[in-house]
Write a protein that holds these residues in place. Sequence first.
Motif, PDB file in Angstrom:
ATOM      1  N   LEU A 157      -0.064 -56.523   4.400  1.00  0.00           N
ATOM      2  CA  LEU A 157      -1.179 -56.284   5.802  1.00  0.00           C
ATOM      3  C   LEU A 157      -2.282 -57.886   5.301  1.00  0.00           C
ATOM      4  CD1 LEU A 157      -3.382 -53.262   3.652  1.00  0.00           C
ATOM      5  CD2 LEU A 157      -2.079 -53.217   6.110  1.00  0.00           C
ATOM      6  N   THR A 216      -0.284 -60.310   7.990  1.00  0.00           N
ATOM      7  CA  THR A 216      -0.149 -59.430   9.535  1.00  0.00           C
ATOM      8  C   THR A 216      -1.852 -59.608   9.575  1.00  0.00           C
ATOM      9  OG1 THR A 216       1.326 -57.466   8.788  1.00  0.00           O
ATOM     10  CG2 THR A 216       0.078 -57.321  10.503  1.00  0.00           C
ATOM     11  N   GLY A 217      -2.904 -59.552   8.510  1.00  0.00           N
ATOM     12  CA  GLY A 217      -3.617 -60.110   9.468  1.00  0.00           C
ATOM     13  C   GLY A 217      -3.818 -61.699  10.165  1.00  0.00           C
ATOM     14  N   VAL A 269      -4.679 -63.914  12.995  1.00  0.00           N
ATOM     15  CA  VAL A 269      -6.236 -64.113  13.564  1.00  0.00           C
ATOM     16  C   VAL A 269      -5.548 -65.825  14.115  1.00  0.00           C
ATOM     17  CG1 VAL A 269      -7.736 -65.528  11.791  1.00  0.00           C
ATOM     18  CG2 VAL A 269      -7.483 -63.841  11.919  1.00  0.00           C
TER      19      VAL A 269
END
Length: 187
Positions: free
Chosen positions: A24, A27-28, A32
């Motif tokens: 997570l 991926t975040g 960005v």
Amino acid sequence: MKSVFIAVRVSLLFMIVCGLIYPLVTTGVAGVLFPKQANGSLIESGGVVIGSELLAQNFESPKLFHPRGSAAKYDPTASSGSNTAVASSDYAAAMAESIDALKQENPNLKGIPADLVTVSGSGFDPDLSPEGAKAQVPRISKETGISEKNLNDLVDQLSKTRQLGVFGEPRVNVTELNMELLKQVKL
């Protein structure tokens, strides 16, 4: 018995950290910092997704640049190489067939760039060498009426150099090349 409970707790901890939190977070962060790449490097035309910079597409029109061959027949669900040994008679026959097809399609071909007759290892290599693209220029010029000089300039304009000046080879993305070409010609 105590060591079993400790092992189970440590396993659960690592499953949560490595299987949930880490994916997570990465991926975040990717979304960005690199939103285009994180979403598949998609190519749009008129608001419609027509492909990805990362996957080859089969262009069959004689008015367009053709990509490397694909052992997977450009099917994104079937990525694979041919697994044919270079010393086998099957490989020699496939090369002879590829060379004949290339010469038939491009009768004025002076040299044969290897990437025009060999298939991509994954089946989806989106890039050609600039020489591979320029070998197709006489055919495209004849079919479209665009001068060879303009087509060669287009290949040069869209060619990318080695990554960091050291890694890989000079290359040109066939889908991007054809998108620019389509702005100049109607199929």
